[in-house]
Each structure stands twice: as structure tokens, then as C-alpha cells.
Write an enzyme that holds these catalytic residues in place. Structure first.
Site, mmCIF file in Angstrom:
data_model
loop_
_atom_site.group_PDB
_atom_site.id
_atom_site.type_symbol
_atom_site.label_atom_id
_atom_site.label_comp_id
_atom_site.label_asym_id
_atom_site.label_seq_id
_atom_site.Cartn_x
_atom_site.Cartn_y
_atom_site.Cartn_z
ATOM 1 N N SER A 86 -13.053 3.138 8.735
ATOM 2 C CA SER A 86 -14.205 3.205 7.831
ATOM 3 C C SER A 86 -15.175 4.342 8.122
ATOM 4 C CB SER A 86 -14.966 1.874 7.852
ATOM 5 O OG SER A 86 -14.250 0.889 7.143
ATOM 6 N N LYS A 89 -16.507 6.637 5.301
ATOM 7 C CA LYS A 89 -17.581 6.263 4.381
ATOM 8 C C LYS A 89 -18.852 7.074 4.594
ATOM 9 C CE LYS A 89 -15.583 1.658 3.987
ATOM 10 N NZ LYS A 89 -15.549 0.308 4.571
ATOM 11 N N SER A 147 -20.486 -1.370 5.557
ATOM 12 C CA SER A 147 -19.081 -0.953 5.465
ATOM 13 C C SER A 147 -18.313 -1.723 4.395
ATOM 14 C CB SER A 147 -18.380 -1.108 6.825
ATOM 15 O OG SER A 147 -17.305 -0.217 6.934
ATOM 16 N N GLU A 183 -9.145 1.737 0.411
ATOM 17 C CA GLU A 183 -9.165 0.480 1.157
ATOM 18 C C GLU A 183 -8.261 -0.545 0.462
ATOM 19 O OE1 GLU A 183 -10.434 -0.143 3.955
ATOM 20 O OE2 GLU A 183 -12.250 1.044 4.269
#
Length: 312
Positions: A86, A89, A147, A183
Site C-alpha cells: 500500500s 497510495k 489505507s 487492489e
């Protein structure tokens, strides 16, 4: 006794031979040359060797620390590829903010979603299921601060998908970082797979360039606020900060990978980007968090004890 050390890699803390240090610093890099420091013998000896930390994890550790001018100060396995998880991001949020600044869309523009868009981990999107839409700003904030996986997926088409984020990193000097999937597929982390990877040096340099140079001040401040608002990294880099330091970060975890990329601030007011990636450790998740905290403490303690004397 004081020793002048060109700190191009964290391994030099353990007094790597001059020949090996020159070989390492001669590797191609997008980063400016590292500053020189006057470092006391006691400071060198007081900081743990990252090779020792890595060995204790049973996995692979990567570290890079970049200053506000984009110079690489410290690095260990800095150019090796690691799964982003993550941490993608953070540049995604920067791309959204800069896209709005360029007039491609508005941050208050609404993005609609359905139940089909809601993934297992999507706290903000799930909380707005009945509403069925969130603004670009709300999605970016959710992607960074908690997240939220669905928030990231909803944002990606707005910047051209995974390929668009890769193109964004290239446009800002990063030839390494690449996003290939959304994702949750991007978390697969197969050994030897270059998809959805970065290097510690690439990610630290990219985020430093974005925050300190390429973003408009207002957008950079908004990204800072989101990073500072994140609670997912409380046990990682933040837990290893020396006294008086502060940080905001974007973590990433995908089964066999534990990462943290942080904007850290010294008591003097100087800011740095610290990227720590840990792959396939044999320690459990709590142990992995502790390793990242210890690595951060070693890197920042060393910088705290060093006196900059000018660029090479």
C-alpha cells in the site's frame, strides 16, 4: 577523534572498507550526491549495522533516507526491488492533487461506487455505502490515512489506471517504481516478480521530489496533513523516532512484506523522506514492526549525531 565519511549507504556506519564504499557509490543513481559529514568515532560505533538487523529478521531489508534537496544520505539494499503493497497510495494521492492543480478534475468532484467496488478492507467506502459516492479529496484522504483499498481503486481510473501512476512516477524522475495491478492483486508479491514494485531509493527520492519540489505548496501541505493523519504506522518508523522528531507516513503490508515510507522532521526543522522495506522475514508481524522501528532509530540517530560540512 572525528572521521569524515561520505554517507552514500547505511552500511558505512559499520566502517565498510573505502574500496567497497566507492564501488557502491559508483552505482548508477537518479539521486544527487550525498553530503559529507563529520562523524565522531563514538557516533559511528553507537549505531547498529543494518546487516545485523537484517540477519536477525531472517528476511531482506531495504533502507533509503533522502533530504529535502533530494540527496541520498543513507542507504542499505537501496536499489533492490521490493513489493510496494500500500505504499503506492502516497504517490497516488500526490498524482490526484497535482491532477486537480492542472485542471484535469476537481477535488470536490464526486466518484460513484456500488457494492461491487467495495473490497474487504475499505473502512471509509463501507461507511459511505448508502451515500454511494465520495469526492476525490475524500477518497485520497481515505487511501492515505487508513489505507482504504477501495478508495485507491476508485481513484486509479482518474489518473489512467496503474499505467497512469507508473507514467506519473516517470514524469517525476523515477525510472524504477511501477504499478501494474489494482487492489488486492498488487499484493501478491511473488518472488522475482517485478510487477508492483519499487526500491527504497526510488520511493524516497520520488516522494521527496514531489513534496519538496514538484507539488504546489498548498497541495504538498495537504498531502503532509494526510500523512500526519495516518495511524497505520504508529508501531513502525514512528515508534523508532529519536526524541524530538516527528513523522507522518504511508505503510504497506502484504502478507510477506512490511513497509513504511515516512516524511520525518528533526527538532531543527529539517525534513527527510525515509523508506524502509522488509521482505519475507521469519519474525512475526509484531517483530517486523519492531525491526522497522529499530532501523528508523539507527538511521535517524546517525543523522542526528552527524555534522554536515557541505556537498561533495
Amino acid at each position: 577523534m572525528r572521521r569524515c565519511i561520505g554517507v552514500a549507504l547505511l552500511a558505512m556506519i559499520s566502517l565498510v572498507s573505502p574500496a567497497s564504499a566507492q564501488q557502491e557509490s559508483a552505482r548508477p543513481s537518479l539521486l544527487p550526491p550525498a553530503p559529507r559529514y563529520m562523524v565522531s568515532e563514538s557516533a559511528v560505533k553507537s549505531v547498529r549495522n543494518p546487516r545485523e538487523i537484517e540477519k536477525e529478521t531472517g528476511g531482506r531489508l531495504g533502507v533509503a533516507l533522502v533530504d529535502s534537496k533530494g540527496a541520498l544520505l543513507l542507504g542499505f539494499n537501496r536499489d533492490e526491488r521490493f513489493a510496494m503493497c500500500s505504499t503506492f497510495k502516497a504517490p497516488l494521492a500526490a498524482a490526484v492533487l497535482m491532477g486537480a492543480d492542472a485542471g484535469r478534475f476537481g477535488l470536490e468532484g464526486q466518484v460513484a461506487f456500488t457494492d461491487a467496488d467495495i473490497l474487504d478492507y475499505a473502512p471509509v467506502v463501507k461507511a459511505n455505502r448508502k451515500r454511494g459516492r465520495l469526492t476525490m479529496a475524500e477518497l485520497a484522504e481515505a487511501a492515505v490515512e487508513v489505507s482504504d483499498n477501495s478508495a485507491a481503486n476508485l481513484l486509479l481510473p482518474m489518473i489512467g489506471g496503474p499505467e497512469g501512476l507508473t507514467a506519473f512516477t516517470r514524469a517525476h524522475g523515477d525510472r524504477i517504481t511501477r504499478l501494474d495491478r489494482t487492489e488486492p492483486s498488487l499484493n501478491e508479491n511473488l518472488e522475482g516478480d517485478v510487477r508492483d514494485t519499487t526500491s527504497p531509493a526510488a520511493m524516497a527520492a520520488l516522494m521527496a521530489r514531489l513534496i519538496f519540489r514538484d507539488m504546489k505548496p498548498e497541495s504538498a501541505e495537504r498531502l503532509r496533513a494526510w500523512l500526519n493523519g495516518s495511524s497505520t504506522g504508529d508501531k513502525r518508523i514512528k515508534a523508532g523516532l529519536p526524541k524530538g522528531w516527528t513523522s507522518g507516513s504511508k505503510t504497506g503490508s502484504c502478507g510477506t512484506a512490511y513497509n513504511d515510507v515516512a516524511l520525518v522532521k528533526a527538532p531543527s526543522g529539517e525534513e527527510y523522506l525515509l523508506a524502509i522495506y522488509l521482505d519475507r522475514p521469519t519474525v512475526d508481524s509484531k517483530g517486523a514492526d519492531a525491526v522497522i522501528a529499530e532501523t528508523a532509530r539507527a538511521a535517524l540517530d546517525f543523522v542526528s549525531k552527524a555534522q554536515r560540512t557541505g556537498l561533495e
